[in-house]
Design an enzyme around this catalytic site. Structure first.
Site, short mmCIF file in Angstrom:
data_model
loop_
_atom_site.label_atom_id
_atom_site.label_comp_id
_atom_site.label_asym_id
_atom_site.label_seq_id
_atom_site.Cartn_x
_atom_site.Cartn_y
_atom_site.Cartn_z
N CYS A 1 0.81 -1.23 0.00
CA CYS A 1 0.00 0.00 0.00
C CYS A 1 0.84 1.28 0.00
CB CYS A 1 -0.98 0.00 1.17
SG CYS A 1 -2.27 -1.25 0.97
N HIS B 1 -13.04 9.45 -7.58
CA HIS B 1 -12.05 9.54 -8.65
C HIS B 1 -10.96 10.57 -8.35
CE1 HIS B 1 -14.94 7.02 -10.71
NE2 HIS B 1 -13.92 6.64 -11.47
N GLU C 1 -13.19 -0.84 2.42
CA GLU C 1 -12.12 -0.62 1.45
C GLU C 1 -12.06 -1.76 0.44
OE1 GLU C 1 -8.20 1.10 2.80
OE2 GLU C 1 -7.55 -0.94 2.31
#
Length: 150
Positions: free
Chosen positions: A25, A75, A136
């Protein structure tokens, strides 16, 4: 009158990277987030009110969450502004990308705290934010409960 909880669910796509993290990550990547927003209140008892019987009109709750969270984070790519990722963020902005700089590590845990504060500030006085669940992945989520944060 009874207290009632109502929940509205939202989805949005957001990218992020965890600066200094020791796993995958640390790389820029994205998630299809699912956000469940639960508020608690007493249904309106005034029979002359067009929202009689509602705690809050779902469309009113939707407006708040869309304006504070979904429309901003959808986005976008989120970076901690207190890291060298700020240079990458500027490069992306210069190329026309939607970038958000926050003052925290953009983990689900920190994002759900941020979202709770933003939503609480917009709710009518007769309502309280009860909980948030920010999912998530299909198997990973962070939860925020008002009762844990008194």
């Amino acid at each position: 009158m009874s207290k009632i909880r109502i929940t509205k669910q939202f989805t949005f796509e957001t990218g992020h990277a965890l600066y200094g993290y020791d796993g995958k990550c640390r790389n820029v990547h994205g998630h299809s987030y699912k956000l469940a927003v639960t508020v608690i209140g007493t249904p309106i008892t005034d029979s002359s009110n067009v929202k009689f019987g509602m705690v809050i009109d779902f469309s009113d709750l939707k407006k708040i969450v869309k304006e504070e969270i979904v429309d901003i984070f959808d986005h976008a790519t989120v970076f901690n502004k207190n890291t060298p990722h700020v240079e990458l963020a500027q490069e992306l902005k210069d190329r026309g990308h939607h970038v958000i700089l926050v003052d925290y590590q953009p983990t689900s845990e920190n994002m759900v705290i941020d979202f709770a504060n933003k939503i609480k500030n917009r709710l009518p006085e007769n309502l309280a934010l009860f909980s948030l669940r920010l999912q998530e992945t299909d198997s990973s989520y962070a939860e925020w409960y008002q009762s844990d944060n008194l």
